[in-house]
Write a protein that holds these residues in place. Structure first.
Motif, short mmCIF file in Angstrom:
data_model
loop_
_atom_site.label_atom_id
_atom_site.label_comp_id
_atom_site.label_asym_id
_atom_site.label_seq_id
_atom_site.Cartn_x
_atom_site.Cartn_y
_atom_site.Cartn_z
N ASN A 127 -9.72 -58.30 -47.95
CA ASN A 127 -8.89 -57.11 -48.12
C ASN A 127 -8.47 -56.93 -49.56
O ASN A 127 -8.09 -57.88 -50.23
N VAL A 128 -8.52 -55.68 -50.02
CA VAL A 128 -8.01 -55.33 -51.35
C VAL A 128 -7.06 -54.15 -51.20
O VAL A 128 -7.16 -53.36 -50.26
N GLY A 129 -6.14 -54.05 -52.13
CA GLY A 129 -5.22 -52.93 -52.15
C GLY A 129 -5.83 -51.73 -52.85
O GLY A 129 -7.01 -51.71 -53.19
N GLY A 130 -5.01 -50.73 -53.05
CA GLY A 130 -5.47 -49.52 -53.72
C GLY A 130 -4.61 -48.35 -53.31
O GLY A 130 -4.26 -48.21 -52.13
N ASP A 131 -4.22 -47.54 -54.28
CA ASP A 131 -3.34 -46.42 -54.01
C ASP A 131 -4.00 -45.41 -53.07
O ASP A 131 -5.22 -45.16 -53.14
N ASN A 132 -3.18 -44.82 -52.20
CA ASN A 132 -3.62 -43.75 -51.31
C ASN A 132 -4.83 -44.13 -50.46
O ASN A 132 -5.70 -43.30 -50.18
N GLY A 133 -4.88 -45.40 -50.06
CA GLY A 133 -5.90 -45.84 -49.12
C GLY A 133 -7.28 -46.06 -49.70
O GLY A 133 -8.22 -46.32 -48.95
N GLN A 162 -14.14 -42.78 -45.17
CA GLN A 162 -14.14 -41.41 -45.70
C GLN A 162 -14.02 -40.41 -44.55
O GLN A 162 -14.93 -40.31 -43.74
N ALA A 163 -12.89 -39.72 -44.41
CA ALA A 163 -11.66 -39.82 -45.17
C ALA A 163 -10.94 -41.14 -44.85
O ALA A 163 -11.20 -41.76 -43.82
N THR A 164 -10.04 -41.54 -45.75
CA THR A 164 -9.40 -42.84 -45.61
C THR A 164 -8.42 -42.85 -44.45
O THR A 164 -8.13 -41.83 -43.83
N VAL A 181 -20.52 -50.47 -59.69
CA VAL A 181 -20.04 -51.85 -59.64
C VAL A 181 -20.73 -52.62 -58.51
O VAL A 181 -20.99 -53.83 -58.64
N ALA A 182 -21.09 -51.94 -57.44
CA ALA A 182 -21.83 -52.59 -56.36
C ALA A 182 -23.19 -53.06 -56.84
O ALA A 182 -23.64 -54.17 -56.50
N ASP A 183 -23.87 -52.23 -57.63
CA ASP A 183 -25.16 -52.63 -58.19
C ASP A 183 -25.01 -53.83 -59.12
O ASP A 183 -25.87 -54.72 -59.14
N ARG A 184 -23.93 -53.85 -59.86
CA ARG A 184 -23.70 -54.95 -60.81
C ARG A 184 -23.62 -56.29 -60.08
O ARG A 184 -24.10 -57.31 -60.58
N TYR A 185 -23.03 -56.27 -58.89
CA TYR A 185 -22.83 -57.52 -58.16
C TYR A 185 -23.70 -57.63 -56.91
O TYR A 185 -23.46 -58.47 -56.05
N GLU A 186 -24.73 -56.79 -56.83
CA GLU A 186 -25.70 -56.83 -55.74
C GLU A 186 -25.03 -56.68 -54.37
O GLU A 186 -25.26 -57.46 -53.44
N LEU A 187 -24.21 -55.66 -54.26
CA LEU A 187 -23.49 -55.37 -53.02
C LEU A 187 -24.08 -54.13 -52.35
O LEU A 187 -24.53 -53.20 -53.02
N LYS A 188 -24.04 -54.11 -51.04
CA LYS A 188 -24.43 -52.94 -50.27
C LYS A 188 -23.16 -52.13 -49.94
O LYS A 188 -22.06 -52.67 -49.96
N ILE A 189 -23.35 -50.87 -49.60
CA ILE A 189 -22.20 -50.01 -49.31
C ILE A 189 -22.32 -49.44 -47.89
O ILE A 189 -23.31 -48.78 -47.54
N HIS A 190 -21.29 -49.71 -47.12
CA HIS A 190 -21.14 -49.16 -45.77
C HIS A 190 -20.02 -48.12 -45.81
O HIS A 190 -19.01 -48.31 -46.48
N MET A 191 -20.21 -47.02 -45.11
CA MET A 191 -19.17 -46.00 -45.03
C MET A 191 -18.78 -45.77 -43.57
O MET A 191 -19.62 -45.44 -42.73
N ASP A 192 -17.50 -45.99 -43.29
CA ASP A 192 -16.92 -45.64 -42.01
C ASP A 192 -16.58 -44.16 -42.07
O ASP A 192 -15.59 -43.75 -42.68
N GLY A 193 -17.41 -43.35 -41.43
CA GLY A 193 -17.25 -41.90 -41.50
C GLY A 193 -16.58 -41.34 -40.27
O GLY A 193 -17.05 -40.32 -39.72
N ALA A 194 -15.48 -41.97 -39.85
CA ALA A 194 -14.76 -41.47 -38.68
C ALA A 194 -14.39 -40.00 -38.87
O ALA A 194 -14.40 -39.23 -37.92
N ARG A 195 -14.07 -39.62 -40.11
CA ARG A 195 -13.75 -38.22 -40.42
C ARG A 195 -14.61 -37.73 -41.59
O ARG A 195 -14.15 -37.03 -42.49
N PHE A 196 -15.88 -38.13 -41.54
CA PHE A 196 -16.83 -37.75 -42.58
C PHE A 196 -17.00 -36.23 -42.65
O PHE A 196 -17.08 -35.65 -43.74
#
Length: 367
Positions: A127-133, A162-164, A181-196
């Motif tokens: 878990n990481v923080g971040g303003d406005n979700g 998305q939306a948060t 930044v994901a490419d820099r650290y070889e990370l994949k990106i998943h999007m939870d599009g409950a309200r895409f």
């Protein structure tokens, strides 16, 4: 005569109380019914028999419509609900010794009963923080570089909502920065599009722009919150990650024997454009409520209203009055925080009635 008038007045007053106490649903867009476009294709799919387990023509047609909508040859799978969509998608992107970086308020962390960890055989959520979700590139980088030894679960995926969870949006620029930044650290990106769909409507972006063109590898696109009775689409833009995904669905109890009843309503949404119209309407209703309350003393917005959710700080006495008048809402975001969510069938009259009841409740509480 006076006695009759008094009785009539009492009856009228009783009817008003009963009307006010009837449930008025704005706690979630999960409370709405099936939109007409989805119902129409559901009934069409029910008119004749078809093949089972996703081999029917409706599932094929809906999958092809998604490929047209996203302007790419993606892999599409249909599952029953969002928890299964997210959990199985993440399991396909991780090994058990990997970890997933997500916001501390993310649904996969707070509301899926350990599903992502269970179906991945133990991939840890970081878990990481971040303003406005929203999580940030710097937050991701800090999490990845905190440790790199073999005793720590290696970060492998970034999960975005998305939306948060607090109704805010990731802009295209923010998504691209996260991809960098994901490419820099070889990370994949998943999007939870409950309200895409709501995000597409609010940002006036195409689904392609808001997903794979901004670096998203896998999207879980919700239909339940957009006018369906149930059903989510798991969309793999990197087809390699979809290898054997159908077996994950089967093992997890998500391979519907009568799959056409999940996929056909999607066809109604996509062919008619209702997926976007529904989202635009829901967003507009949330904006209407925010506008109606913006100058009301005692009402504080907790987060910017960018999609179809609105979070207010309201005194506990006001909350109780609203419940007594039949309003449904959630209070899981901080003490005093109240969430209202608008849907495809939320009416302006309902929104205005809520505004009026909030103002009246504040006045009676002495605010």
């Amino acid at each position: 005569m006076s006695k009759t008038i008094a009785q009539d007045d009492l009856l009228a007053a009783g009817e008003r109380v009963m009307a006010e106490s009837q449930p008025r649903f704005l706690a979630s867009d999960n409370t709405s019914g099936i939109c007409p476009e989805a119902m129409e294709t559901l009934l069409e799919a029910n008119a004749s028999d078809d093949l089972a387990y996703g081999n029917d023509r409706w599932t094929q047609l809906a999958s092809d419509r998604f490929r047209e909508l996203f302007e790419t040859d993606c892999e599409v799978f249909f599952v029953f609900n969002g928890t299964a969509a997210n959990s199985l998608a993440l399991a396909s992107m991780c090994q058990s010794y990997h970890s997933v970086i997500c916001h501390q308020l993310a649904h996969i962390e707070t509301d899926e009963c350990g599903g992502p960890e269970f179906f991945s055989n133990g991939s840890k959520l970081l878990n990481v923080g971040g303003d406005n979700g929203r999580i940030t590139p710097s937050g991701i980088a800090t999490t990845v570089t905190r440790r790199g030894d073999i005793h720590y679960p290696r970060p492998k995926v970034v999960s975005l909502t998305q939306a948060t969870e607090v109704g805010t949006l990731y802009s295209l620029d923010e998504l691209r920065a996260i991809r960098e930044v994901a490419d820099r650290y070889e990370l994949k990106i998943h999007m939870d599009g409950a309200r895409f769909a709501n995000a597409c409507a609010a940002l006036e972006c195409s689904p392609a722009e808001l997903s794979w063109r901004s670096g998203v590898d896998v999207l879980c696109f919700s239909g339940t919150k957009n006018g369906l009775a149930f059903g989510e689409a798991v969309i793999f833009f990197d087809r390699r990650m979809a290898e054997d995904f159908e077996y994950r669905c089967k093992q997890a109890g998500q391979l519907a024997s009568k799959m056409r009843f999940i996929s056909a309503p999607w066809l109604g949404l996509l062919d008619s454009g209702a997926w976007l119209d529904n989202a635009r309407h829901a967003n507009a209703m949330a904006s209407r409520l925010a506008e109606g309350l913006k100058d009301v003393e005692g009402v504080e917005l907790m987060f910017p209203v960018q999609a179809n959710s609105l979070f207010l700080e309201l005194p506990s006495r006001v909350q109780q009055t609203l419940r007594e008048r039949g309003w449904t809402f959630y209070t899981f975001i901080g003490e005093g925080g109240v969430r209202f969510v608008c849907s495809w069938n939320t009416s302006p009259e309902l929104i205005d009635a809520l505004r009026d009841d909030i103002i009246a409740a504040l006045a009676s509480s002495g605010r």
